[in-house]
Design a protein around this motif. Structure first.
Motif, PDB file in Angstrom:
ATOM      1  N   ARG A  38      -4.173  -5.840   7.236  1.00 20.49           N
ATOM      2  CA  ARG A  38      -3.263  -5.295   8.232  1.00 20.49           C
ATOM      3  C   ARG A  38      -1.893  -5.928   8.102  1.00 20.49           C
ATOM      4  O   ARG A  38      -1.665  -6.786   7.278  1.00 20.49           O
ATOM      5  N   ARG A  67       3.376   1.459  14.328  1.00 22.47           N
ATOM      6  CA  ARG A  67       2.831   2.253  13.228  1.00 22.47           C
ATOM      7  C   ARG A  67       2.614   3.700  13.647  1.00 22.47           C
ATOM      8  O   ARG A  67       1.594   4.309  13.338  1.00 22.47           O
ATOM      9  N   ASP A 125      -4.761   1.642   4.870  1.00 19.72           N
ATOM     10  CA  ASP A 125      -4.747   2.135   6.241  1.00 19.72           C
ATOM     11  C   ASP A 125      -5.996   3.006   6.422  1.00 19.72           C
ATOM     12  O   ASP A 125      -6.127   4.052   5.786  1.00 19.72           O
ATOM     13  N   GLU A 134      -0.578   2.573   3.275  1.00 19.51           N
ATOM     14  CA  GLU A 134       0.556   2.425   4.183  1.00 19.51           C
ATOM     15  C   GLU A 134       1.725   1.763   3.465  1.00 19.51           C
ATOM     16  O   GLU A 134       1.537   0.852   2.652  1.00 19.51           O
TER      17      GLU A 134
END
Ligand code: ZN
Length: 205
Positions: A38, A67, A125, A134
């Protein structure tokens, strides 16, 4: 190289988590490894969230910090054709050149290449039950959009980017620094003047 390794690791971890709970024996996975998938890592440039809430529009804040995704065909840069450089709306780091922008028909600004490979970080992601890659600003960690492998030549890549993550610097306005705009060139500092160049380059249609 490191990105590829990390992506493989994340895939393995998520698979392990998805299947590991029924037997009652959960694998002891270090939190640090999971965190690597992440964006909860430290970036070279950081901004207080309160400052960003004041400086950015609600959509810019939602997309870059939470996001989020703007609605297709609604962003101000989807059909933008001027020559210049697209920068991160949060930190001002140069991300894409107009020469690599193309009309993907997706409803979001699309580019087939980066200004510099290191300007954007890639990560897995798994939201919405699918796996996507991502794209994040390597300087400040702002969410930009996603990367797909169905772009045009020569790269075959499609960086699908939210307009709300971008600011635009027109080519003719990029070189001469206006007198007295001292903080404009330094992308790093979290000073109050940091937003100046971003708003300056934007003209509402
Ligand atoms: Zn940034």
């Amino acid at each position: 190289m490191a990105v590829l390794l990390r992506r493989g690791l994340c895939l393995a971890l998520h698979r392990a988590l998805g299947h590991g709970s029924s037997s009652g024996r959960r694998p002891a996975l270090p939190a640090a490894l999971l965190g690597a998938c992440r964006t909860k890592k430290t970036w070279p440039v950081g901004f207080p969230q309160e400052e960003l809430r004041k400086r950015l529009t609600p959509m810019q804040f939602h997309v870059t910090q939470e996001r989020g995704t703007e609605s297709a065909f609604r962003g101000e840069f989807t059909d933008h054709k001027e020559d210049g450089t697209y920068t991160c709306v949060v930190c001002g780091s140069p991300l894409f050149q107009s020469a690599t922008k193309f009309d993907s028909g997706s409803g979001w600004p699309s580019f087939f290449d980066l200004v510099k490979e290191e300007s954007v970080s890639l990560s897995d992601d798994f939201s919405y039950g699918m796996h996507r890659v991502e794209t994040t600003c390597s300087q400040c960690g702002a969410h930009l959009g996603h990367l797909f492998d169905d772009g045009p030549r020569p790269t075959g890549k499609r960086y699908c980017i939210n307009s709300a993550s971008l600011a635009f610097q027109a080519q003719d306005a990029a070189s001469p620094a206006p007198p007295g705009a001292g903080a404009g060139a330094g992308a790093g500092a979290a000073g109050a003047g940091g937003g100046g160049s971003a708003s300056e380059g934007k003209t509402e249609l």
